[in-house]
Every structure is written in structure tokens, then in C-alpha cells.
Write a protein that holds these residues in place. Sequence first.
Motif, mmCIF file in Angstrom:
data_model
loop_
_atom_site.group_PDB
_atom_site.id
_atom_site.type_symbol
_atom_site.label_atom_id
_atom_site.label_comp_id
_atom_site.label_asym_id
_atom_site.label_seq_id
_atom_site.Cartn_x
_atom_site.Cartn_y
_atom_site.Cartn_z
ATOM 1 N N GLY A 137 23.027 19.920 39.790
ATOM 2 C CA GLY A 137 22.054 21.020 39.841
ATOM 3 C C GLY A 137 22.248 21.890 41.065
ATOM 4 N N ARG A 138 23.323 22.669 41.076
ATOM 5 C CA ARG A 138 23.625 23.541 42.210
ATOM 6 C C ARG A 138 22.756 24.802 42.184
ATOM 7 N NH1 ARG A 138 29.066 21.954 42.720
ATOM 8 N NH2 ARG A 138 29.097 19.966 43.801
ATOM 9 N N TRP A 139 22.727 25.485 43.323
ATOM 10 C CA TRP A 139 21.996 26.747 43.445
ATOM 11 C C TRP A 139 22.985 27.902 43.483
ATOM 12 C CZ3 TRP A 139 16.736 27.529 43.370
ATOM 13 C CH2 TRP A 139 15.963 26.357 43.332
ATOM 14 N N PHE A 140 22.542 29.028 42.969
ATOM 15 C CA PHE A 140 23.428 30.185 42.857
ATOM 16 C C PHE A 140 22.745 31.446 43.386
ATOM 17 C CE2 PHE A 140 24.787 27.153 39.685
ATOM 18 C CZ PHE A 140 26.171 27.180 39.805
ATOM 19 N N VAL A 141 23.558 32.312 43.945
ATOM 20 C CA VAL A 141 23.124 33.669 44.285
ATOM 21 C C VAL A 141 23.847 34.614 43.334
ATOM 22 C CG1 VAL A 141 23.006 35.465 46.044
ATOM 23 C CG2 VAL A 141 22.822 33.051 46.708
ATOM 24 N N LEU A 142 23.087 35.367 42.570
ATOM 25 C CA LEU A 142 23.648 36.380 41.678
ATOM 26 C C LEU A 142 23.585 37.711 42.415
ATOM 27 C CD1 LEU A 142 22.657 34.013 39.867
ATOM 28 C CD2 LEU A 142 22.105 35.707 38.117
ATOM 29 N N VAL A 143 24.691 38.450 42.419
ATOM 30 C CA VAL A 143 24.746 39.730 43.127
ATOM 31 C C VAL A 143 25.090 40.838 42.141
ATOM 32 C CG1 VAL A 143 25.663 40.998 45.102
ATOM 33 C CG2 VAL A 143 25.610 38.482 45.154
ATOM 34 N N ASP A 144 24.194 41.806 42.035
ATOM 35 C CA ASP A 144 24.414 42.969 41.180
ATOM 36 C C ASP A 144 24.599 44.180 42.084
ATOM 37 O OD1 ASP A 144 24.473 44.888 39.167
ATOM 38 O OD2 ASP A 144 22.289 45.047 39.071
ATOM 39 N N ALA A 145 25.857 44.573 42.262
ATOM 40 C CA ALA A 145 26.165 45.708 43.134
ATOM 41 C C ALA A 145 26.111 47.039 42.384
ATOM 42 C CB ALA A 145 27.535 45.516 43.767
ATOM 43 N N GLY A 146 25.694 46.991 41.108
ATOM 44 C CA GLY A 146 25.602 48.218 40.319
ATOM 45 C C GLY A 146 26.952 48.726 39.840
ATOM 46 N N VAL A 147 27.974 47.861 39.892
ATOM 47 C CA VAL A 147 29.316 48.256 39.437
ATOM 48 C C VAL A 147 29.463 47.915 37.964
ATOM 49 C CG1 VAL A 147 31.800 47.857 39.708
ATOM 50 C CG2 VAL A 147 30.303 47.862 41.725
ATOM 51 N N LEU A 181 31.684 37.470 50.016
ATOM 52 C CA LEU A 181 31.103 36.326 49.311
ATOM 53 C C LEU A 181 31.948 35.073 49.521
ATOM 54 C CD1 LEU A 181 29.836 36.574 45.653
ATOM 55 C CD2 LEU A 181 31.391 34.763 46.287
ATOM 56 N N ARG A 182 33.251 35.218 49.342
ATOM 57 C CA ARG A 182 34.127 34.043 49.407
ATOM 58 C C ARG A 182 34.326 33.543 50.836
ATOM 59 N NH1 ARG A 182 37.783 36.483 44.795
ATOM 60 N NH2 ARG A 182 36.911 35.399 43.001
ATOM 61 N N ALA A 183 33.999 34.371 51.814
ATOM 62 C CA ALA A 183 34.057 33.904 53.198
ATOM 63 C C ALA A 183 32.900 32.953 53.497
ATOM 64 C CB ALA A 183 34.010 35.091 54.156
ATOM 65 N N ARG A 184 31.918 32.922 52.596
ATOM 66 C CA ARG A 184 30.706 32.140 52.832
ATOM 67 C C ARG A 184 30.506 30.989 51.855
ATOM 68 N NH1 ARG A 184 30.249 37.283 54.376
ATOM 69 N NH2 ARG A 184 28.828 37.896 56.052
ATOM 70 N N ALA A 185 31.062 31.101 50.631
ATOM 71 C CA ALA A 185 30.789 30.081 49.609
ATOM 72 C C ALA A 185 31.803 30.197 48.476
ATOM 73 C CB ALA A 185 29.374 30.264 49.049
ATOM 74 N N ASP A 210 24.716 24.340 47.694
ATOM 75 C CA ASP A 210 24.088 23.065 47.353
ATOM 76 C C ASP A 210 22.561 23.099 47.342
ATOM 77 O OD1 ASP A 210 26.480 21.656 46.971
ATOM 78 O OD2 ASP A 210 26.694 21.330 49.126
ATOM 79 N N THR A 211 21.952 23.941 48.186
ATOM 80 C CA THR A 211 20.493 23.901 48.325
ATOM 81 C C THR A 211 19.870 25.285 48.151
ATOM 82 O OG1 THR A 211 20.454 24.336 50.721
ATOM 83 C CG2 THR A 211 20.757 22.024 50.011
ATOM 84 N N LYS A 212 18.584 25.280 47.867
ATOM 85 C CA LYS A 212 17.839 26.534 47.732
ATOM 86 C C LYS A 212 17.819 27.292 49.054
ATOM 87 C CE LYS A 212 13.406 28.368 46.105
ATOM 88 N NZ LYS A 212 12.028 28.020 45.645
ATOM 89 N N GLU A 213 17.683 26.547 50.155
ATOM 90 C CA GLU A 213 17.637 27.190 51.473
ATOM 91 C C GLU A 213 18.952 27.920 51.767
ATOM 92 O OE1 GLU A 213 14.582 24.418 50.942
ATOM 93 O OE2 GLU A 213 16.749 24.001 50.855
ATOM 94 N N GLN A 214 20.068 27.281 51.420
ATOM 95 C CA GLN A 214 21.374 27.933 51.609
ATOM 96 C C GLN A 214 21.479 29.192 50.745
ATOM 97 O OE1 GLN A 214 23.833 24.588 50.526
ATOM 98 N NE2 GLN A 214 24.428 24.169 52.640
ATOM 99 N N ALA A 215 20.975 29.092 49.513
ATOM 100 C CA ALA A 215 21.039 30.232 48.598
ATOM 101 C C ALA A 215 20.202 31.403 49.117
ATOM 102 C CB ALA A 215 20.559 29.816 47.209
ATOM 103 N N GLU A 216 19.016 31.104 49.619
ATOM 104 C CA GLU A 216 18.157 32.178 50.122
ATOM 105 C C GLU A 216 18.752 32.846 51.354
ATOM 106 O OE1 GLU A 216 14.538 29.988 50.512
ATOM 107 O OE2 GLU A 216 13.845 30.506 48.477
ATOM 108 N N ALA A 217 19.363 32.043 52.232
ATOM 109 C CA ALA A 217 20.005 32.612 53.418
ATOM 110 C C ALA A 217 21.191 33.489 53.011
ATOM 111 C CB ALA A 217 20.460 31.501 54.355
#
Length: 295
Positions: free
Chosen positions: A165-175, A228-232, A248-255
Motif C-alpha cells: 500500500g504505497r503512497w503516490f503524488v500525482l502531478v498534472d502540469a497541464g501538458v 521528480l526522479r531526483a526525489r523518488a 512509502d508514507t503519507k507524510e513523504q507524499a505530502e512533503a
Amino acid sequence: MHPESASTWPAPAKLNLFLQITGRRDDGYHLLQTVFQLLDWGDAISLAPRSDGRIQRLGGPPGVAEEDDLSVRSARLLQRATGCAVGVDITLDKRIPQGGGFGGGSSDAATVLCALNALWGCELGEDALAELAVQLGADVPVFVRGRTAWAEGVGESLRPLDLPGRWFVLVDAGVHLSTAELFQAPELTRNAPPLTMADFASDLVGRNAFDAPARARSPLLAELLHALRARAAGGLTGTGGGCFAMVDTKEQAEALAGDLARFGRCIVAKGVNRSPLHDRLEAWRAERSAAPAGA
């Protein structure tokens, strides 16, 4: 039949954790391998059955005509396939970015198909619903099946996959990139060696055949993917301009979402192995069976 009150149903987003092209069929369709990761976040669809047989959209995505809306097409397809005389009012709360590769339209179609199958009392089995789903789009069956899955072929061959159950950040740059143009890109790798489900590991996350063509066509996307890839672990999802990072965690995802916010809208979501739609269907059926006769 008297119209029922409206009920609300989830339409979860998805990510392609990796995506490669292994060849092409005789009919021109590309053969893919990917992992569909379902998320605990997405659109919400309100459905109100009506006794006059009419199917109409009361609210939907801007710029999408009603006849082109996959949620409307899904309801009409089920009505034709089953001969059901009941109609529905559809209201869509659109949260998933359009055209980003997060599966919004496909998920909306699957939610309407599965929920109306229950609300209208059609009671088609999962296999029959999946056969209808593929008429609406190659990604629709994975949402009908409702499991995070390993996918092959043109996306129709699905095998459930249990992932942490990993956490994800979705990024929509409007591209917004043209899928047809990306498939024709000279830098696209079309003959990757096939993998097996057992080969899938975290080092594959973010590998996407469309990475190089997308970078070449969008400097903003190239910059975002580098940051993005420099961080995760992460990368493109599908053939859209949407990106994701896995932690791995919600806190990491929010940061991380805060870090990447300069590129566009960032959404934090958790990966799930079973679709929230199927949880909702199970709860709905349990409520109906527990209700007193005539209620």
C-alpha cells in the motif's frame, strides 16, 4: 417503476507503474505490458434511476459533449445490451485531470456500467460486463474487474496483482500530448523484450516507453520528470502528460507534493489492490439484502 433517489459511486484513478511496447498485431494495434495501480482517490458519480427510460447527463466535464461522454455512452450501452427500460440521470463530480493518463474517462465508464448493472437489476456477471467495457475503451475492463493488475495484449489480458500500500503524488502540469503522435514518434521503442509478472519489481516503476517522445515534445515535462526522479521513483503514467511519484508514507507524499507544486496541480493518493467501487458495490448489496421486505 418509481424513480429511486440518487446514489453516489466512486470512480477511482489509476496509474501505469510501468509501460512498454513489445510488438504490434496484424491489425496495427500495439502490444503492451503494464501494471495498472488503482488508487483510493478519483471522480464521484451520482446516479438517479428514472422510470421513463431516458438517459441524461445533469453535470459533466466541460468541453465534452453529452454524446461523447463515456459515462453516458456506458449507460446507453448497458441499456441496449440488456433491453432495460429504466433510465438514469448522471451527475459527474470531475476530480481526475482530463487527458493526463490517470484513467478518468475509463473509470467513469466502468463505474456507470457496474453501478447501473446493480441499480437497474440487470445482474450481468463480471465477464459479461468486461466484454461490454472493452467496447468503450481498452482501459475500461481493468476498472470493471476492480483489481490492481498486470496487463498484456492491448490491455485486455489482466491478472490481479497484490502490491504494498504505497503512497503516490500525482502531478498534472497541464501538458496534453497527442497519443497518436507519440505512437508514431521515431524515438519510441516498439520491440521491448517481454517480461513476466514475476519480473515486476520496484526498479521498473516509472519506466515508460513514451518517456523519450514526451520529453522531446515538452520541455516542461522534461524538467518535471527530472525534478521528480531526483526525489523518488516515478515517471509518466499512460500516454498522457500526467506524472507520478511513489513513496512509502503519507507524510513523504505530502512533503513531495509541496516540493513539486510549482509544476502544477499535485494530488496525494494511496495505492489500493481492490477498487473503492467494488467496496461500494459490496456494501450496497449487503444493505439491500438486509433491508426488510417491501422497504
